[in-house]
Scaffold this motif. Structure first.
Motif, mmCIF file in Angstrom:
data_model
loop_
_atom_site.group_PDB
_atom_site.id
_atom_site.type_symbol
_atom_site.label_atom_id
_atom_site.label_comp_id
_atom_site.label_asym_id
_atom_site.label_seq_id
_atom_site.Cartn_x
_atom_site.Cartn_y
_atom_site.Cartn_z
ATOM 1 N N CYS A 41 0.834 -1.196 0.000
ATOM 2 C CA CYS A 41 0.000 0.000 0.000
ATOM 3 C C CYS A 41 0.871 1.249 0.000
ATOM 4 O O CYS A 41 2.039 1.210 0.401
ATOM 5 C CB CYS A 41 -0.898 0.007 1.240
ATOM 6 S SG CYS A 41 -2.059 -1.370 1.318
ATOM 7 N N LEU A 42 0.286 2.332 -0.441
ATOM 8 C CA LEU A 42 0.975 3.617 -0.338
ATOM 9 C C LEU A 42 1.157 3.984 1.127
ATOM 10 O O LEU A 42 0.265 3.760 1.957
ATOM 11 C CB LEU A 42 0.180 4.703 -1.047
ATOM 12 C CG LEU A 42 0.338 4.836 -2.557
ATOM 13 C CD1 LEU A 42 -0.654 5.865 -3.081
ATOM 14 C CD2 LEU A 42 1.758 5.242 -2.915
ATOM 15 N N ARG A 43 2.339 4.510 1.456
ATOM 16 C CA ARG A 43 2.631 4.989 2.793
ATOM 17 C C ARG A 43 3.127 6.421 2.677
ATOM 18 O O ARG A 43 3.645 6.836 1.648
ATOM 19 C CB ARG A 43 3.735 4.139 3.449
ATOM 20 C CG ARG A 43 3.375 2.689 3.693
ATOM 21 C CD ARG A 43 2.527 2.545 4.941
ATOM 22 N NE ARG A 43 2.435 1.157 5.367
ATOM 23 C CZ ARG A 43 1.561 0.275 4.890
ATOM 24 N NH1 ARG A 43 0.720 0.646 3.931
ATOM 25 N NH2 ARG A 43 1.534 -0.960 5.345
ATOM 26 N N SER A 44 2.999 7.145 3.756
ATOM 27 C CA SER A 44 3.662 8.443 3.777
ATOM 28 C C SER A 44 5.157 8.187 3.675
ATOM 29 O O SER A 44 5.655 7.139 4.124
ATOM 30 C CB SER A 44 3.334 9.188 5.066
ATOM 31 O OG SER A 44 3.974 8.580 6.167
ATOM 32 N N LEU A 45 5.887 9.108 3.065
ATOM 33 C CA LEU A 45 7.323 8.921 2.907
ATOM 34 C C LEU A 45 7.997 8.743 4.266
ATOM 35 O O LEU A 45 8.900 7.915 4.428
ATOM 36 C CB LEU A 45 7.922 10.115 2.159
ATOM 37 C CG LEU A 45 9.411 10.039 1.831
ATOM 38 C CD1 LEU A 45 9.733 8.783 1.029
ATOM 39 C CD2 LEU A 45 9.866 11.279 1.064
ATOM 40 N N LYS A 46 7.545 9.502 5.257
ATOM 41 C CA LYS A 46 8.107 9.375 6.604
ATOM 42 C C LYS A 46 7.923 7.955 7.131
ATOM 43 O O LYS A 46 8.857 7.353 7.680
ATOM 44 C CB LYS A 46 7.447 10.382 7.527
ATOM 45 C CG LYS A 46 7.939 10.313 8.968
ATOM 46 C CD LYS A 46 7.253 11.357 9.835
ATOM 47 C CE LYS A 46 7.746 11.267 11.283
ATOM 48 N NZ LYS A 46 7.083 12.279 12.139
ATOM 49 N N LYS A 47 6.710 7.396 6.966
ATOM 50 C CA LYS A 47 6.434 6.043 7.438
ATOM 51 C C LYS A 47 7.255 5.016 6.666
ATOM 52 O O LYS A 47 7.759 4.040 7.231
ATOM 53 C CB LYS A 47 4.941 5.746 7.269
ATOM 54 C CG LYS A 47 4.488 4.423 7.867
ATOM 55 C CD LYS A 47 4.582 4.427 9.378
ATOM 56 C CE LYS A 47 3.965 3.155 9.953
ATOM 57 N NZ LYS A 47 4.107 3.103 11.437
ATOM 58 N N ALA A 48 7.396 5.226 5.360
ATOM 59 C CA ALA A 48 8.195 4.299 4.551
ATOM 60 C C ALA A 48 9.643 4.268 5.018
ATOM 61 O O ALA A 48 10.266 3.202 5.093
ATOM 62 C CB ALA A 48 8.112 4.693 3.071
ATOM 63 N N TYR A 49 10.191 5.441 5.328
ATOM 64 C CA TYR A 49 11.556 5.490 5.856
ATOM 65 C C TYR A 49 11.660 4.747 7.176
ATOM 66 O O TYR A 49 12.608 3.998 7.422
ATOM 67 C CB TYR A 49 11.987 6.946 6.048
ATOM 68 C CG TYR A 49 12.537 7.627 4.811
ATOM 69 C CD1 TYR A 49 13.513 7.007 4.037
ATOM 70 C CD2 TYR A 49 12.101 8.899 4.443
ATOM 71 C CE1 TYR A 49 14.039 7.635 2.915
ATOM 72 C CE2 TYR A 49 12.622 9.533 3.312
ATOM 73 C CZ TYR A 49 13.587 8.893 2.558
ATOM 74 O OH TYR A 49 14.101 9.505 1.438
ATOM 75 N N GLN A 50 10.688 4.921 8.047
ATOM 76 C CA GLN A 50 10.717 4.269 9.360
ATOM 77 C C GLN A 50 10.617 2.757 9.224
ATOM 78 O O GLN A 50 11.351 2.016 9.882
ATOM 79 C CB GLN A 50 9.586 4.810 10.227
ATOM 80 C CG GLN A 50 9.765 6.257 10.647
ATOM 81 C CD GLN A 50 8.545 6.811 11.365
ATOM 82 O OE1 GLN A 50 7.450 6.258 11.281
ATOM 83 N NE2 GLN A 50 8.738 7.932 12.068
ATOM 84 N N GLU A 51 9.713 2.280 8.360
ATOM 85 C CA GLU A 51 9.544 0.836 8.197
ATOM 86 C C GLU A 51 10.771 0.180 7.582
ATOM 87 O O GLU A 51 11.092 -0.968 7.875
ATOM 88 C CB GLU A 51 8.310 0.561 7.329
ATOM 89 C CG GLU A 51 6.993 0.909 8.012
ATOM 90 C CD GLU A 51 5.797 0.649 7.124
ATOM 91 O OE1 GLU A 51 6.007 0.406 5.905
ATOM 92 O OE2 GLU A 51 4.665 0.695 7.624
ATOM 93 N N ALA A 52 11.462 0.929 6.706
ATOM 94 C CA ALA A 52 12.668 0.385 6.068
ATOM 95 C C ALA A 52 13.925 0.613 6.901
ATOM 96 O O ALA A 52 15.017 0.212 6.484
ATOM 97 C CB ALA A 52 12.847 1.007 4.687
#
Length: 442
Positions: free
Chosen positions: A380-391
């Protein structure tokens, strides 16, 4: 077409002998084989002695006289500027600047071989000095007989196995005039103290000291080469395709092998030999889990989630308020952007990449908030901030411009391509990477 051989020429006894011998050999090969060799004397004016101008005149006149006598020889000189920093010794500064100047001049004259006049006594002295400083195996290895450096220049010492007396005999045989550097009597310098105060007594007690110490340096060279070989094998085994060094895997090695692998990894990252004090400190402090940083070789070592990375200090800070830039990145190549202190690197891709057509009309800009990123095709699409945190992308790897096609994000530093823009089967695919200036290979 002539082939050029460079000789480091201070005008002292040893370099005068080497320059004369190299020029005579080149002359003989030219006459016998039509080799087309030319020898270029490279002289560095340090500006440290009031006699430096006179030494330059002597060297110029001597080379001119030899050239008039038929030797295939010419002269080139450069003057150093600047001065040692408060924390730097005059010896270290002069050596560093001299080697840089020699490299520059050698390239300017088209030479790929640079000869230096160090002999066996110099090698023995180097080992002793390094031992007195508490050096490791690499330091005790002294000077290599020849070494290809990153400047694509072979630095060679053809007389490293020759005793000092052999050089002196050559000078006397050919009645070579040379200069005497007055600073060679100054015992404020460590090598001069060794030569004047220690060496005479050492030779009296141990006449074979010169040969024995030079041989010990050779054994140390063998040991250093073996260390490097083991370290490379260990680093190959530790490689997992991710940036940085995996610390849990490193600590599975024995303590000495782990320290040896870390030393080699740091040298590969920074281009410098890490100080023994830093390696000792890291051996004790890297076992922690919390994020941490250490200063190293003009940059920062960072521990984050079990990985160690090194990043050179930014040469300058890029303004966050830079405006947007329209780009066409549809062709492989390097696209430098000076204002952003980096470049886009575009290469053909045999695996996942972005379609060539999608790269024709792009917009690059700074992060402003609210950007959406898709990590994989089925995610799913994530906010860029959330994507950075998850990765688990650390903050320093998030810096750099974002790339958009219309309103959709195409590329984010630290994450790479947005999955919405991955090429479909049959499309020409290109890989896309943002490279800060510090990571670009010149």
């Amino acid at each position: 077409m002539s082939r050029c051989i460079a000789v480091a020429y201070s005008g002292g006894r040893d370099s005068t002998a080497l320059l004369h011998a190299a020029a005579r050999q080149a002359q003989a090969l030219n006459q016998e084989q039509g080799a087309g060799l030319e020898v270029v004397a490279l002289h560095v004016h340090h500006g440290l002695s009031p006699n430096a101008d006179d030494w330059l005149d002597h060297c110029l006149a001597q080379c001119a006289a030899w050239a008039e006598g038929g030797l295939p020889l010419r002269f080139r000189a450069t003057r150093l500027t600047g001065a040692p920093s408060p924390a730097q010794s005059v010896e270290a500064w002069a050596r560093e600047q001299r080697y840089a100047a020699l490299s520059t001049m050698a390239h300017e004259v088209g030479a790929t071989l640079l000869l230096l006049a160090h002999h066996r006594r110099d090698q023995a002295e180097t080992l002793l000095l390094q031992a007195l400083r508490g050096a490791g195996v690499a330091g005790l290895a002294g000077m290599p007989a020849q070494q290809w450096r990153e400047d694509d220049l072979c630095w060679a010492r053809p007389w490293l196995d020759q005793p000092r007396e052999a050089v002196q005999a050559y000078v006397q045989q050919h009645a070579l005039s040379h200069i005497e550097d007055d600073s060679n009597r100054d015992t404020r310098f460590a090598r001069n103290r060794l030569r004047l105060d220690v060496w005479p007594g050492l030779l009296q007690a141990f006449p074979q000291a010169e040969a024995s110490l030079a041989q010990a340096a050779t054994w140390a060279q063998h040991a250093a080469a073996l260390q490097d070989e083991v370290a490379q094998e260990d680093l190959d085994a530790l490689a997992d395709g991710l940036p940085g060094l995996c610390l849990p895997a490193l600590f599975k090695l024995s303590e000495l092998r782990a320290r040896n692998a870390l030393r080699a990894w740091l040298a590969a990252q920074t281009g410098q030999v890490a100080p023994a004090s830093l390696l000792l400190r890291l051996a004790h402090e890297l076992v922690g889990c919390q994020p941490a940083t250490w200063s190293c070789a003009g940059g920062l070592l960072r521990r984050y989630r079990g990985r160690l990375t090194w990043q050179p200090s930014a040469s300058r800070i890029v303004s966050e308020s830079l405006g947007s830039v329209e780009l066409d990145l549809s062709q492989p190549g390097i696209y430098p952007l000076a204002d952003w202190a980096g470049a886009w690197q575009v290469e053909p891709s045999l695996s996942a990449g972005v379609s060539q057509e999608a790269l024709r009309a792009l917009v690059m800009r700074s992060r402003s908030g609210g950007e959406q990123f898709q990590c994989a095709r089925n995610s799913c699409l994530r906010s860029l901030k959330k994507a950075y945190q998850e990765a688990a992308v650390p903050a320093w790897q998030r810096k750099g411009p974002l790339l958009f096609a219309g309103d959709e994000l195409v590329y984010a530093p630290g994450l790479g391509l947005d999955a919405r823009w991955l090429a479909k089967p049959g499309e020409t695919a290109l890989s896309l990477t943002w490279k800060p200036d510090s990571m670009l290979v010149s």
